[in-house]
Write a protein that holds these residues in place. Structure first.
Motif, PDB file in Angstrom:
ATOM      1  N   ARG A 289      38.797 -38.281 -71.487  1.00 50.31           N
ATOM      2  CA  ARG A 289      37.780 -38.245 -70.432  1.00 50.31           C
ATOM      3  C   ARG A 289      38.258 -38.979 -69.180  1.00 50.31           C
ATOM      4  O   ARG A 289      38.065 -38.499 -68.048  1.00 50.31           O
ATOM      5  N   ALA A 290      38.910 -40.123 -69.383  1.00 50.64           N
ATOM      6  CA  ALA A 290      39.437 -40.874 -68.241  1.00 50.64           C
ATOM      7  C   ALA A 290      40.505 -40.065 -67.510  1.00 50.64           C
ATOM      8  O   ALA A 290      40.527 -40.015 -66.270  1.00 50.64           O
ATOM      9  N   CYS A 291      41.386 -39.443 -68.266  1.00 54.71           N
ATOM     10  CA  CYS A 291      42.456 -38.638 -67.651  1.00 54.71           C
ATOM     11  C   CYS A 291      41.878 -37.473 -66.857  1.00 54.71           C
ATOM     12  O   CYS A 291      42.363 -37.160 -65.761  1.00 54.71           O
ATOM     13  N   ARG A 292      40.859 -36.845 -67.386  1.00 51.97           N
ATOM     14  CA  ARG A 292      40.268 -35.699 -66.684  1.00 51.97           C
ATOM     15  C   ARG A 292      39.583 -36.138 -65.402  1.00 51.97           C
ATOM     16  O   ARG A 292      39.604 -35.407 -64.395  1.00 51.97           O
ATOM     17  N   GLU A 293      38.973 -37.306 -65.418  1.00 53.27           N
ATOM     18  CA  GLU A 293      38.393 -37.839 -64.179  1.00 53.27           C
ATOM     19  C   GLU A 293      39.473 -38.070 -63.125  1.00 53.27           C
ATOM     20  O   GLU A 293      39.297 -37.707 -61.957  1.00 53.27           O
ATOM     21  N   ILE A 294      40.581 -38.646 -63.554  1.00 51.81           N
ATOM     22  CA  ILE A 294      41.657 -38.940 -62.598  1.00 51.81           C
ATOM     23  C   ILE A 294      42.290 -37.649 -62.106  1.00 51.81           C
ATOM     24  O   ILE A 294      42.614 -37.512 -60.907  1.00 51.81           O
ATOM     25  N   ARG A 295      42.466 -36.691 -63.005  1.00 53.71           N
ATOM     26  CA  ARG A 295      42.995 -35.391 -62.562  1.00 53.71           C
ATOM     27  C   ARG A 295      42.070 -34.752 -61.537  1.00 53.71           C
ATOM     28  O   ARG A 295      42.510 -34.001 -60.667  1.00 53.71           O
TER      29      ARG A 295
ATOM     30  N   ALA B 135      38.892 -45.911 -69.607  1.00 51.78           N
ATOM     31  CA  ALA B 135      38.452 -45.545 -70.954  1.00 51.78           C
ATOM     32  C   ALA B 135      37.604 -46.648 -71.579  1.00 51.78           C
ATOM     33  O   ALA B 135      36.616 -46.370 -72.271  1.00 51.78           O
ATOM     34  N   LEU B 136      37.977 -47.901 -71.323  1.00 53.02           N
ATOM     35  CA  LEU B 136      37.170 -49.017 -71.817  1.00 53.02           C
ATOM     36  C   LEU B 136      35.748 -48.943 -71.262  1.00 53.02           C
ATOM     37  O   LEU B 136      34.769 -49.162 -71.999  1.00 53.02           O
ATOM     38  N   GLU B 137      35.631 -48.661 -69.979  1.00 50.66           N
ATOM     39  CA  GLU B 137      34.298 -48.530 -69.380  1.00 50.66           C
ATOM     40  C   GLU B 137      33.512 -47.407 -70.056  1.00 50.66           C
ATOM     41  O   GLU B 137      32.302 -47.544 -70.319  1.00 50.66           O
ATOM     42  N   LEU B 138      34.186 -46.296 -70.316  1.00 50.51           N
ATOM     43  CA  LEU B 138      33.504 -45.167 -70.954  1.00 50.51           C
ATOM     44  C   LEU B 138      33.049 -45.518 -72.366  1.00 50.51           C
ATOM     45  O   LEU B 138      32.068 -44.946 -72.871  1.00 50.51           O
ATOM     46  N   LEU B 139      33.737 -46.463 -72.980  1.00 45.19           N
ATOM     47  CA  LEU B 139      33.343 -46.924 -74.319  1.00 45.19           C
ATOM     48  C   LEU B 139      32.318 -48.055 -74.270  1.00 45.19           C
ATOM     49  O   LEU B 139      31.874 -48.561 -75.319  1.00 45.19           O
ATOM     50  N   GLY B 140      31.950 -48.484 -73.051  1.00 43.62           N
ATOM     51  CA  GLY B 140      30.945 -49.532 -72.905  1.00 43.62           C
ATOM     52  C   GLY B 140      31.501 -50.936 -72.851  1.00 43.62           C
ATOM     53  O   GLY B 140      30.748 -51.907 -73.032  1.00 43.62           O
ATOM     54  N   HIS B 141      32.802 -51.097 -72.584  1.00 43.69           N
ATOM     55  CA  HIS B 141      33.435 -52.412 -72.528  1.00 43.69           C
ATOM     56  C   HIS B 141      33.857 -52.739 -71.100  1.00 43.69           C
ATOM     57  O   HIS B 141      33.963 -51.857 -70.233  1.00 43.69           O
ATOM     58  N   GLU B 142      34.131 -54.003 -70.868  1.00 41.68           N
ATOM     59  CA  GLU B 142      34.614 -54.433 -69.560  1.00 41.68           C
ATOM     60  C   GLU B 142      36.107 -54.149 -69.431  1.00 41.68           C
ATOM     61  O   GLU B 142      36.841 -54.079 -70.423  1.00 41.68           O
TER      62      GLU B 142
ATOM     63  N   MET C 267      53.425 -47.820 -66.568  1.00 39.79           N
ATOM     64  CA  MET C 267      52.456 -48.854 -66.906  1.00 39.79           C
ATOM     65  C   MET C 267      51.238 -48.805 -65.992  1.00 39.79           C
ATOM     66  O   MET C 267      50.111 -49.063 -66.432  1.00 39.79           O
ATOM     67  N   ASN C 268      51.447 -48.482 -64.726  1.00 39.64           N
ATOM     68  CA  ASN C 268      50.320 -48.339 -63.800  1.00 39.64           C
ATOM     69  C   ASN C 268      49.360 -47.274 -64.330  1.00 39.64           C
ATOM     70  O   ASN C 268      48.132 -47.461 -64.379  1.00 39.64           O
ATOM     71  N   ALA C 269      49.930 -46.142 -64.777  1.00 32.71           N
ATOM     72  CA  ALA C 269      49.090 -45.076 -65.329  1.00 32.71           C
ATOM     73  C   ALA C 269      48.406 -45.530 -66.625  1.00 32.71           C
ATOM     74  O   ALA C 269      47.199 -45.309 -66.810  1.00 32.71           O
ATOM     75  N   ASN C 270      49.163 -46.168 -67.510  1.00 35.93           N
ATOM     76  CA  ASN C 270      48.576 -46.627 -68.773  1.00 35.93           C
ATOM     77  C   ASN C 270      47.392 -47.559 -68.537  1.00 35.93           C
ATOM     78  O   ASN C 270      46.353 -47.462 -69.210  1.00 35.93           O
ATOM     79  N   GLU C 271      47.554 -48.490 -67.600  1.00 34.50           N
ATOM     80  CA  GLU C 271      46.511 -49.501 -67.373  1.00 34.50           C
ATOM     81  C   GLU C 271      45.272 -48.906 -66.717  1.00 34.50           C
ATOM     82  O   GLU C 271      44.133 -49.235 -67.108  1.00 34.50           O
ATOM     83  N   VAL C 272      45.460 -48.036 -65.736  1.00 32.83           N
ATOM     84  CA  VAL C 272      44.291 -47.426 -65.082  1.00 32.83           C
ATOM     85  C   VAL C 272      43.507 -46.582 -66.082  1.00 32.83           C
ATOM     86  O   VAL C 272      42.270 -46.650 -66.157  1.00 32.83           O
ATOM     87  N   ILE C 273      44.232 -45.804 -66.863  1.00 35.37           N
ATOM     88  CA  ILE C 273      43.563 -44.958 -67.862  1.00 35.37           C
ATOM     89  C   ILE C 273      42.854 -45.822 -68.904  1.00 35.37           C
ATOM     90  O   ILE C 273      41.690 -45.564 -69.272  1.00 35.37           O
ATOM     91  N   ALA C 274      43.523 -46.859 -69.368  1.00 31.45           N
ATOM     92  CA  ALA C 274      42.921 -47.718 -70.400  1.00 31.45           C
ATOM     93  C   ALA C 274      41.657 -48.398 -69.902  1.00 31.45           C
ATOM     94  O   ALA C 274      40.637 -48.436 -70.615  1.00 31.45           O
ATOM     95  N   ASN C 275      41.695 -48.915 -68.696  1.00 34.58           N
ATOM     96  CA  ASN C 275      40.522 -49.634 -68.185  1.00 34.58           C
ATOM     97  C   ASN C 275      39.352 -48.698 -67.903  1.00 34.58           C
ATOM     98  O   ASN C 275      38.193 -49.068 -68.124  1.00 34.58           O
TER      99      ASN C 275
ATOM    100  N   VAL D   9      47.012 -45.701 -75.174  1.00 36.89           N
ATOM    101  CA  VAL D   9      47.345 -44.743 -74.097  1.00 36.89           C
ATOM    102  C   VAL D   9      48.813 -44.334 -74.156  1.00 36.89           C
ATOM    103  O   VAL D   9      49.164 -43.175 -73.939  1.00 36.89           O
ATOM    104  N   ASN D  10      49.692 -45.279 -74.489  1.00 41.64           N
ATOM    105  CA  ASN D  10      51.129 -45.021 -74.492  1.00 41.64           C
ATOM    106  C   ASN D  10      51.670 -44.720 -75.897  1.00 41.64           C
ATOM    107  O   ASN D  10      52.880 -44.664 -76.092  1.00 41.64           O
ATOM    108  N   ARG D  11      50.796 -44.479 -76.844  1.00 38.53           N
ATOM    109  CA  ARG D  11      51.223 -44.265 -78.229  1.00 38.53           C
ATOM    110  C   ARG D  11      52.170 -43.060 -78.327  1.00 38.53           C
ATOM    111  O   ARG D  11      51.932 -42.017 -77.720  1.00 38.53           O
ATOM    112  N   SER D  12      53.247 -43.226 -79.090  1.00 36.99           N
ATOM    113  CA  SER D  12      54.268 -42.193 -79.329  1.00 36.99           C
ATOM    114  C   SER D  12      55.110 -41.880 -78.091  1.00 36.99           C
ATOM    115  O   SER D  12      55.823 -40.869 -78.073  1.00 36.99           O
TER     116      SER D  12
END
Length: 475
Positions: free
Chosen positions: A75-81, A114-121, A104-112, A134-137
């Protein structure tokens, strides 16, 4: 307001409003190089998050990350796209580390996000981590080159569209100028007559040739090394990951991508970028030559060639009233110079690679994305602001044909090379036309001369009837 994040070097305060994290923060401090942020290359950002989306889907299918985390990443990636959060892709496009800071810039923006979408800070990475999830595999070494290739593929599609549209504009002008005679030139000297339509038609052909060459080069960059991870051995990746991530990536992009047969080779080899850069340079050189011609043919308006009139788009001088310059061809010339320079940068960066990785892919990426964007804009501006508005100075063109010494070439098969050469020299010395002197000296009949000098015979293959076939003709 700040939040505290941790990496292997220690703790740092990260601005609380930022979607990027500590790795990006350090890169901002380490690489204040060009002042050009990653966000300036929109196709590269889109490609990066598209890869992350495909990876999340593949990892979820393989049971490597939870469905809930994968869904938030997607969901985060689709928003950014879709254009969101681009201002948080802040690292400099030129950086050390073979693109790690970009990844890493991409990993961090997506992760943060995604955290918001999950209800976290933001920054609460114990729930969803930039690296663990985000960077798995993945490794920068397979993500970054794949992002460059797929991002460039999108940009090349727009470039070939722009080049094709410019070629079409030249084709339209060719039809408009089909019956206008002019003098052709070689080495800036009068040669033989042609039509203005023929001259302009060549520009369309030149451009369309390179559209095809660019499509061929684009096909080379559909081979990717996702799944190779660090050096191509696939360490830390599931055995089925490469196939799964490729399938998802192809589906999202809408283009067919293939996994390289030798991932170790593909991770270190940047030959496809060298090939593409060379074709882009070829297109730029041709485009610049076309603009050189437009500037020459429109020079004047009284003391130059003055054969074409380029549309006036701005005043040309702060001191010379009434002066108008060919500013649109001039700016395209400068684009070509930049592209040629970028090609040298790509060449040197490719040559500088060592062992299993080329550390200089950031400058390769920056050079290629800049080149594609500049050429796309240049073709569009040249078409819209110049070519569609070109008109012909018909009287000037007709006068040049009448007075051209090159007419002697058309007489060569009929009166012989020696006589034609003497005729040309006499015409030049006396300030007379070749036609008048040919008739005056009795070298050819008026009827035969008219046939030879008809527009059809002057500009097309095949000679008119010989003198012996002309009724009443003589040599």
């Amino acid at each position: 307001m700040t939040r505290v994040e941790h990496d292997l070097l220690g703790n740092r305060d990260v601005p609380d409003h930022a979607y990027y994290g500590i790795h990006t923060l350090r890169a901002l401090e380490n690489f204040p190089i060009t002042g050009v942020a990653l966000s300036s290359h929109a196709d590269l950002v889109t490609a990066l998050v598209t890869i992350k989306e495909a990876a999340a889907l593949a990892n979820s299918e393989l049971g490597l990350i939870g469905d809930r985390e994968a869904d938030a990443i997607v969901r985060a990636c689709r928003e950014i796209r879709g254009g969101a959060l681009r201002e948080h892709f802040v690292v400099d496009v030129v950086q050390g580390g073979a693109g790690t800071s970009t990844n890493m810039n991409a990993n961090e923006v997506i992760a943060n996000r995604a955290l918001e979408l999950l209800g976290h800070e933001r920054g609460r990475y114990e729930h969803l981590h930039p690296l663990e999830h985000v960077n798995r595999s993945q490794s920068t070494n397979d993500v970054y080159p794949t992002a460059i290739k797929t991002g460039l593929h999108q940009g090349l599609s727009r470039l070939t569209d722009a080049m094709s549209a410019l070629a079409e504009a030249f084709s339209d002008k060719s039809a408009e100028f089909a019956d206008i005679l002019k003098v052709g030139r070689t080495q800036l000297q009068d040669a033989v007559p042609m039509t203005l339509g023929q001259e302009v038609a060549t520009y369309a052909v030149m451009l369309l040739e390179d559209v095809e060459r660019l499509k061929e080069a684009a096909a080379l960059i559909t081979e990717i090394n996702l799944g190779g991870t660090a050096i191509g051995t696939g360490v830390n990746a599931h055995p089925r990951y490469a196939d799964r991530v490729r399938e998802h990536l192809a589906a999202i992009l809408g283009i067919e991508v293939c996994t390289a047969t030798d991932l170790i080779e593909a991770t270190q080899d940047v030959g496809a970028f060298v090939q593409l850069s060379g074709v882009l340079k070829r297109a730029a050189v041709k485009l610049s030559k076309i603009c050189n011609d437009l500037r020459l043919l429109s020079s004047g308006p009284r003391a130059g060639f003055g054969e074409l009139n380029l549309p006036p788009v701005q005043a040309g001088s702060s001191i010379m009233p009434g002066k108008v310059n060919p500013v649109i061809p001039e700016v395209v010339n400068q684009i070509a110079f930049r592209v040629i320079g970028n090609d040298l940068v790509v060449t040197m960066a490719a040559e500088g690679g060592q062992l299993q990785l080329n550390a200089f892919e950031p400058i390769i990426a920056h050079s290629l994305f800049e080149t594609v964007e500049l050429l796309t804009r240049g073709c569009t501006v040249l078409r819209e602001r110049c070519v569609v508005g070109i008109t012909a100075n018909v009287d000037r063109l007709a006068e040049s044909v009448t007075n051209s010494i090159g007419i002697a070439t058309a007489l060569n098969p009929h009166i012989g090379y020696t006589a034609a050469s003497r005729l040309a020299a006499d015409a030049l010395a006396q300030g007379r036309t070749v036609s008048d002197l040919a008739l005056e000296q009795g070298l050819i009949s008026a009827e035969h001369l008219a046939s030879i000098l008809s527009p059809h015979n002057l500009v097309r293959a095949g000679a008119p009837a010989s003198a012996s076939e002309m009724a009443g003709g003589h040599l």
